[in-house]
Design a protein around this motif. Sequence first.
Motif, PDB file in Angstrom:
ATOM      1  N   ASP A 123       1.046  -1.493   0.247  1.00  0.00           N
ATOM      2  CA  ASP A 123      -0.178   0.559  -0.170  1.00  0.00           C
ATOM      3  C   ASP A 123       0.614   1.222   0.118  1.00  0.00           C
ATOM      4  O   ASP A 123       0.494   2.418  -0.621  1.00  0.00           O
ATOM      5  CB  ASP A 123      -0.502   0.422   1.931  1.00  0.00           C
ATOM      6  CG  ASP A 123      -2.280  -0.825   1.155  1.00  0.00           C
ATOM      7  OD1 ASP A 123      -2.331  -1.178  -0.270  1.00  0.00           O
ATOM      8  OD2 ASP A 123      -2.591  -0.863   2.367  1.00  0.00           O
ATOM      9  N   PHE A 124       2.295   1.313   0.756  1.00  0.00           N
ATOM     10  CA  PHE A 124       2.870   2.536   0.476  1.00  0.00           C
ATOM     11  C   PHE A 124       3.780   2.862  -1.249  1.00  0.00           C
ATOM     12  O   PHE A 124       3.500   3.784  -1.197  1.00  0.00           O
ATOM     13  CB  PHE A 124       4.139   1.744   1.723  1.00  0.00           C
ATOM     14  CG  PHE A 124       4.902   3.213   2.037  1.00  0.00           C
ATOM     15  CD1 PHE A 124       5.226   4.222   2.366  1.00  0.00           C
ATOM     16  CD2 PHE A 124       6.888   3.399   1.205  1.00  0.00           C
ATOM     17  CE1 PHE A 124       5.788   5.447   1.960  1.00  0.00           C
ATOM     18  CE2 PHE A 124       6.855   4.161   0.541  1.00  0.00           C
ATOM     19  CZ  PHE A 124       6.822   5.366   1.668  1.00  0.00           C
ATOM     20  N   LEU A 125       3.634   1.567  -1.432  1.00  0.00           N
ATOM     21  CA  LEU A 125       3.936   1.481  -2.922  1.00  0.00           C
ATOM     22  C   LEU A 125       3.337   2.099  -3.875  1.00  0.00           C
ATOM     23  O   LEU A 125       3.312   3.520  -4.635  1.00  0.00           O
ATOM     24  CB  LEU A 125       5.308   0.803  -3.511  1.00  0.00           C
ATOM     25  CG  LEU A 125       6.132  -0.379  -2.633  1.00  0.00           C
ATOM     26  CD1 LEU A 125       7.095  -1.450  -3.140  1.00  0.00           C
ATOM     27  CD2 LEU A 125       7.286   0.813  -2.734  1.00  0.00           C
ATOM     28  N   PHE A 126       1.476   1.747  -3.229  1.00  0.00           N
ATOM     29  CA  PHE A 126       0.920   2.038  -3.712  1.00  0.00           C
ATOM     30  C   PHE A 126       0.530   4.139  -4.186  1.00  0.00           C
ATOM     31  O   PHE A 126       0.580   4.800  -4.655  1.00  0.00           O
ATOM     32  CB  PHE A 126      -0.967   1.628  -4.282  1.00  0.00           C
ATOM     33  CG  PHE A 126      -1.983   2.136  -4.586  1.00  0.00           C
ATOM     34  CD1 PHE A 126      -2.130   2.429  -5.294  1.00  0.00           C
ATOM     35  CD2 PHE A 126      -2.655   2.663  -3.752  1.00  0.00           C
ATOM     36  CE1 PHE A 126      -3.226   2.656  -6.389  1.00  0.00           C
ATOM     37  CE2 PHE A 126      -3.874   3.137  -4.183  1.00  0.00           C
ATOM     38  CZ  PHE A 126      -3.902   3.499  -5.294  1.00  0.00           C
ATOM     39  N   SER A 127       0.487   4.161  -2.848  1.00  0.00           N
ATOM     40  CA  SER A 127       0.156   5.439  -2.388  1.00  0.00           C
ATOM     41  C   SER A 127       1.965   6.179  -2.842  1.00  0.00           C
ATOM     42  O   SER A 127       1.082   7.669  -3.799  1.00  0.00           O
ATOM     43  CB  SER A 127       0.383   5.395  -0.781  1.00  0.00           C
ATOM     44  OG  SER A 127      -0.727   4.504  -0.687  1.00  0.00           O
TER      45      SER A 127
END
Length: 347
Positions: A123-127
């Motif tokens: 989710d951090f990479l997506f964000s």
Amino acid sequence: MELPKIPFYKKYDLIFKAIVAGGVLGFFYTALTNGGSYYDHFKLLPGTLVGISIGFVVILFEKSFISLNNYSFIKSTLIKALIYSFCIVFFLVLFVMFFAEVLEHVSSWKAITTYFKNRLLGDFLFSLLASIFIILFLEVNSLLSSRFFFNYFTGKYHRPVQEERIFMFVDVKSSTTIAEELGDIEYSRLLQDLFNDFTDAILASRAEVYQYAGDEIILTWKTSTGLKAQRCLYCFYLLKKCIKKREEYYLKNYNRIPKFKAGMHIGKAVTTWVGKVKKEIVYHGDLLNTTSRIQCKCNDFEHDFVISEEMKNVFPKDLPVKYTHQGEILLRGKAQTMKLYTVDFNF
């Protein structure tokens, strides 16, 4: 009499676009990664809400971190994207706690532990990628207007089209003298500030910015848009009003208040796309040359705003405006004389 105002959808245009873009990203991300599988009948809802939050966070901080724009585009984009990503992850943790208790009836602590173990990195990479995407989206949006995209994708103006338009040429007064006194860099900053401060007036009057040409800005309207509520006429007054609000700023930073003049005319112009290396919508025809010549007459008449008789005749006669006839003038490059009028606003 009511002056034109910025429409609601224009005032918050970027917020809406960023939220929609974020919502769409969140929806597809959840669908592709099956990220909402824990929530039964609401599988796509958490991701969509998270995406909307991403868009909101980005647009909120874009205005707060405007000073980062002094760095190179790549550097400022990466710094902002990292800041946004950490903020977004914080929102994600809150959402996990909320959805865990409301939809799954699981304790917040257990939900967070599971989330950190299984989804935090992804989710951090997506964000991070979503933040970069939205920043790029906002930058492209500022470089190319929505009108550009609409006209391009619908094929409008791919062939020359003649249409009736209104043009206004707005030029900084005594620009050569000011440039010599301030120097090129400071004068360029002044123009940046001036054209930025014109924004509210341009949005309120529904004008399209055709070109920034040196110390001149060229505005245009379709006649139906410009004549409604006399937007094109009141645009000049609104431009003056915008600068009047910022007089202290200009005196403090440049030791002067910039003044400008404008000429306005109505007529037929040909609108078309040109260019292969750089595509652009351009206007051809005598209308532009004539409007430019009218604006040049401001100095001769010692007045800031001059319009043609054709322009004057399309306005209602009961406006709080004073027109002063300046005679039949032979403009440079024209074979016939034109009746010109200076304009004063009585309010």
